[in-house]
Design a protein around this motif. Sequence first.
Motif, PDB file in Angstrom:
ATOM      1  N   MET A   1     -19.209  53.600  89.323  1.00  0.00           N
ATOM      2  CA  MET A   1     -19.936  54.817  89.972  1.00  0.00           C
ATOM      3  C   MET A   1     -20.947  55.557  89.054  1.00  0.00           C
ATOM      4  SD  MET A   1     -16.562  56.245  92.030  1.00  0.00           S
ATOM      5  CE  MET A   1     -17.406  57.861  92.555  1.00  0.00           C
ATOM      6  N   LYS A   2     -20.666  55.539  87.875  1.00  0.00           N
ATOM      7  CA  LYS A   2     -21.248  56.539  86.845  1.00  0.00           C
ATOM      8  C   LYS A   2     -22.817  55.625  86.669  1.00  0.00           C
ATOM      9  CE  LYS A   2     -18.036  58.467  83.898  1.00  0.00           C
ATOM     10  NZ  LYS A   2     -17.225  58.447  82.731  1.00  0.00           N
ATOM     11  N   ARG A   3     -22.838  54.268  86.753  1.00  0.00           N
ATOM     12  CA  ARG A   3     -24.030  53.589  86.831  1.00  0.00           C
ATOM     13  C   ARG A   3     -24.510  53.420  88.311  1.00  0.00           C
ATOM     14  NH1 ARG A   3     -20.716  50.038  83.193  1.00  0.00           N
ATOM     15  NH2 ARG A   3     -20.096  48.970  85.122  1.00  0.00           N
ATOM     16  N   ARG A   4     -24.057  54.350  89.019  1.00  0.00           N
ATOM     17  CA  ARG A   4     -24.681  54.088  90.503  1.00  0.00           C
ATOM     18  C   ARG A   4     -24.654  52.702  91.134  1.00  0.00           C
ATOM     19  NH1 ARG A   4     -23.704  58.407  88.530  1.00  0.00           N
ATOM     20  NH2 ARG A   4     -24.768  60.374  89.040  1.00  0.00           N
ATOM     21  N   GLN A   5     -23.628  51.996  90.723  1.00  0.00           N
ATOM     22  CA  GLN A   5     -23.535  50.649  91.480  1.00  0.00           C
ATOM     23  C   GLN A   5     -22.700  50.908  92.608  1.00  0.00           C
ATOM     24  OE1 GLN A   5     -21.702  48.863  87.714  1.00  0.00           O
ATOM     25  NE2 GLN A   5     -23.406  47.765  87.658  1.00  0.00           N
ATOM     26  N   GLN A   6     -21.665  51.559  92.638  1.00  0.00           N
ATOM     27  CA  GLN A   6     -21.019  51.926  93.793  1.00  0.00           C
ATOM     28  C   GLN A   6     -20.911  53.468  93.905  1.00  0.00           C
ATOM     29  OE1 GLN A   6     -17.687  49.387  92.043  1.00  0.00           O
ATOM     30  NE2 GLN A   6     -17.264  48.753  94.279  1.00  0.00           N
ATOM     31  N   MET A   7     -21.149  54.015  95.292  1.00  0.00           N
ATOM     32  CA  MET A   7     -21.087  55.442  95.485  1.00  0.00           C
ATOM     33  C   MET A   7     -20.383  55.756  96.646  1.00  0.00           C
ATOM     34  SD  MET A   7     -24.998  56.323  94.053  1.00  0.00           S
ATOM     35  CE  MET A   7     -24.948  58.134  94.462  1.00  0.00           C
ATOM     36  N   PRO A   8     -19.156  55.621  96.776  1.00  0.00           N
ATOM     37  CA  PRO A   8     -18.324  56.148  97.799  1.00  0.00           C
ATOM     38  C   PRO A   8     -18.265  57.271  98.094  1.00  0.00           C
ATOM     39  CG  PRO A   8     -16.762  55.309  96.017  1.00  0.00           C
ATOM     40  CD  PRO A   8     -18.145  54.877  95.670  1.00  0.00           C
ATOM     41  N   LYS A   9     -18.440  58.197  99.177  1.00  0.00           N
ATOM     42  CA  LYS A   9     -18.276  59.499  99.351  1.00  0.00           C
ATOM     43  C   LYS A   9     -16.834  59.893  99.387  1.00  0.00           C
ATOM     44  CE  LYS A   9     -22.745  60.158 100.809  1.00  0.00           C
ATOM     45  NZ  LYS A   9     -23.355  58.971 100.384  1.00  0.00           N
ATOM     46  N   THR A  10     -15.833  59.131  99.532  1.00  0.00           N
ATOM     47  CA  THR A  10     -14.389  59.530  99.614  1.00  0.00           C
ATOM     48  C   THR A  10     -13.760  58.638  98.604  1.00  0.00           C
ATOM     49  OG1 THR A  10     -14.509  60.643 101.795  1.00  0.00           O
ATOM     50  CG2 THR A  10     -12.339  60.018 100.771  1.00  0.00           C
ATOM     51  N   VAL A  11     -12.861  58.672  97.611  1.00  0.00           N
ATOM     52  CA  VAL A  11     -12.195  57.937  96.902  1.00  0.00           C
ATOM     53  C   VAL A  11     -10.816  58.377  96.980  1.00  0.00           C
ATOM     54  CG1 VAL A  11     -11.849  57.426  94.562  1.00  0.00           C
ATOM     55  CG2 VAL A  11     -14.008  57.863  95.122  1.00  0.00           C
ATOM     56  N   ILE A  12      -9.938  57.244  97.526  1.00  0.00           N
ATOM     57  CA  ILE A  12      -8.519  57.558  98.001  1.00  0.00           C
ATOM     58  C   ILE A  12      -7.648  56.772  96.697  1.00  0.00           C
ATOM     59  CG2 ILE A  12      -6.696  56.909  99.693  1.00  0.00           C
ATOM     60  CD1 ILE A  12      -9.322  56.361 101.512  1.00  0.00           C
ATOM     61  N   SER A  13      -6.848  57.610  96.220  1.00  0.00           N
ATOM     62  CA  SER A  13      -6.288  57.214  95.093  1.00  0.00           C
ATOM     63  C   SER A  13      -4.866  56.715  95.630  1.00  0.00           C
ATOM     64  CB  SER A  13      -5.850  58.316  94.157  1.00  0.00           C
ATOM     65  OG  SER A  13      -4.867  57.987  93.140  1.00  0.00           O
ATOM     66  N   VAL A  14      -4.505  55.391  95.037  1.00  0.00           N
ATOM     67  CA  VAL A  14      -3.318  54.634  95.691  1.00  0.00           C
ATOM     68  C   VAL A  14      -2.214  54.731  94.461  1.00  0.00           C
ATOM     69  CG1 VAL A  14      -4.243  53.899  97.639  1.00  0.00           C
ATOM     70  CG2 VAL A  14      -4.214  52.335  95.559  1.00  0.00           C
ATOM     71  N   MET A  15      -2.597  55.215  93.189  1.00  0.00           N
ATOM     72  CA  MET A  15      -1.906  54.786  91.844  1.00  0.00           C
ATOM     73  C   MET A  15      -0.463  55.109  92.030  1.00  0.00           C
ATOM     74  SD  MET A  15      -2.794  53.633  88.939  1.00  0.00           S
ATOM     75  CE  MET A  15      -2.184  53.449  87.598  1.00  0.00           C
ATOM     76  N   ARG A  16      -0.019  56.344  92.876  1.00  0.00           N
ATOM     77  CA  ARG A  16       1.273  56.678  92.815  1.00  0.00           C
ATOM     78  C   ARG A  16       2.111  56.424  93.887  1.00  0.00           C
ATOM     79  NH1 ARG A  16      -1.848  60.193  89.780  1.00  0.00           N
ATOM     80  NH2 ARG A  16      -1.076  60.694  87.551  1.00  0.00           N
ATOM     81  N   LEU A  17       1.539  55.350  94.768  1.00  0.00           N
ATOM     82  CA  LEU A  17       2.163  55.132  96.106  1.00  0.00           C
ATOM     83  C   LEU A  17       3.571  54.476  95.597  1.00  0.00           C
ATOM     84  CD1 LEU A  17      -0.595  54.173  98.621  1.00  0.00           C
ATOM     85  CD2 LEU A  17       0.884  56.457  98.361  1.00  0.00           C
ATOM     86  N   PRO A  18       4.796  54.773  96.062  1.00  0.00           N
ATOM     87  CA  PRO A  18       5.996  54.060  95.557  1.00  0.00           C
ATOM     88  C   PRO A  18       6.038  52.589  96.079  1.00  0.00           C
ATOM     89  CG  PRO A  18       6.599  56.121  96.498  1.00  0.00           C
ATOM     90  CD  PRO A  18       5.050  55.849  96.754  1.00  0.00           C
ATOM     91  N   GLU A  19       5.601  52.275  97.070  1.00  0.00           N
ATOM     92  CA  GLU A  19       5.515  50.833  97.528  1.00  0.00           C
ATOM     93  C   GLU A  19       4.914  50.159  96.574  1.00  0.00           C
ATOM     94  OE1 GLU A  19       4.951  48.133 101.581  1.00  0.00           O
ATOM     95  OE2 GLU A  19       4.743  50.203 101.565  1.00  0.00           O
ATOM     96  N   LEU A  20       3.795  50.458  95.976  1.00  0.00           N
ATOM     97  CA  LEU A  20       2.680  49.772  95.277  1.00  0.00           C
ATOM     98  C   LEU A  20       2.968  50.167  93.536  1.00  0.00           C
ATOM     99  CD1 LEU A  20       1.046  50.091  97.703  1.00  0.00           C
ATOM    100  CD2 LEU A  20      -1.051  50.196  96.558  1.00  0.00           C
ATOM    101  N   ASN A  21       4.300  50.465  93.229  1.00  0.00           N
ATOM    102  CA  ASN A  21       4.757  50.390  91.766  1.00  0.00           C
ATOM    103  C   ASN A  21       5.801  49.819  91.593  1.00  0.00           C
ATOM    104  OD1 ASN A  21       2.807  52.371  90.233  1.00  0.00           O
ATOM    105  ND2 ASN A  21       2.801  53.187  92.402  1.00  0.00           N
ATOM    106  N   GLN A  22       6.069  48.501  92.431  1.00  0.00           N
ATOM    107  CA  GLN A  22       7.452  48.042  92.116  1.00  0.00           C
ATOM    108  C   GLN A  22       7.136  46.482  91.663  1.00  0.00           C
ATOM    109  OE1 GLN A  22       9.882  48.414  95.582  1.00  0.00           O
ATOM    110  NE2 GLN A  22       8.922  50.601  96.154  1.00  0.00           N
TER     111      GLN A  22
END
Length: 324
Positions: free
Chosen positions: A41-62
């Motif tokens: 994103m800093k290099r403007r290669q990808q520029m999403p208007k909305t970023v959705i964080s899934v880092m702390r979803l319990p199902e994805l952390n097991q």
Amino acid sequence: MRLPKFEYRVPHAVAEAVKIVADVGPEAQFVAGGTDLYPNMKRRQQMPKTVISVMRLPELNQVTGAGDPGTVIGASVTLTEICENETLKRDYPVIASAARTISTPILRNMGTIGGNLLLDTRCNYYDQNYEWRKAINFCLKKDGDVCWVAPGSAKCWAVQSSDLVPVMVAIGAKFRFVSAAGERMVEAREFYKDDGIDYMNKRPDELLVDIHLPATNGWRASYQKLRRRGAFDFPVLGVAAYVRLDRDTVIDAKIVLGGIAPSPVQVADAAQELIGKTLDDDQIQAAAEAAYIKARPLDNTDFVYQWRKQMARQYTIRALKELV
């Protein structure tokens, strides 16, 4: 370099995450550790208007299960956790050792297994800041109409540079994706596409939830990585080797090359040199020769590409000898 403006959303469940992306549309993107997305994103290669964080979803952390009947790893499990997990070190040491070669300890603390499996393809002409890319009139992968690696080609040749992807293809892992429309399971070998732009069999609204590892069932696997420095660098060649033995006879084998093409390269001829035979020096040399013939890197990353081709032979030998 600064991040562009975007809206940051933090859902509390998988169902909420996929609903947000379904509502927002293709201008939204999931993020976990962000070690690949935010620099892009800093290099403007990808520029999403909305970023959705899934880092702390319990199902994805097991991490659940074991070598028999199989293990499931959540997509947001960090690479450090992959390296240190006792089940993975005992039953799937190839995954722990391959994860340990990724980047640096600090970045592994943040980067996730899902992020590495969905890593953007890389190229010397693409992984530059906006001003640099503008100076060459951009490239086919972003904002331009010419692939500067192969100007006569209509295809982008940016390379698949994940260390875990060749391993997952070799061992036969599966990925589970969830969207507002439902869920589906995809085999790793069918997920990656031979195009530097359209490089994944994934819709923008799909979330990688977990990785399903097969039962160990007596197979062995190893991974060897070529890079300039002993840390931080992406692979300019990766070799994953997989064998299953019946006493001293190889009854199944796979050799998968990474870092040389837009998708992992499974070398069927190398596997055929091993199946039905003893894993001895002659067969290892024959398999390595087949890998060398199939390896066709281009001048789009570090090191001279002809030398990287030569190293496909040597690193296949190393990977197979580790299994003897």
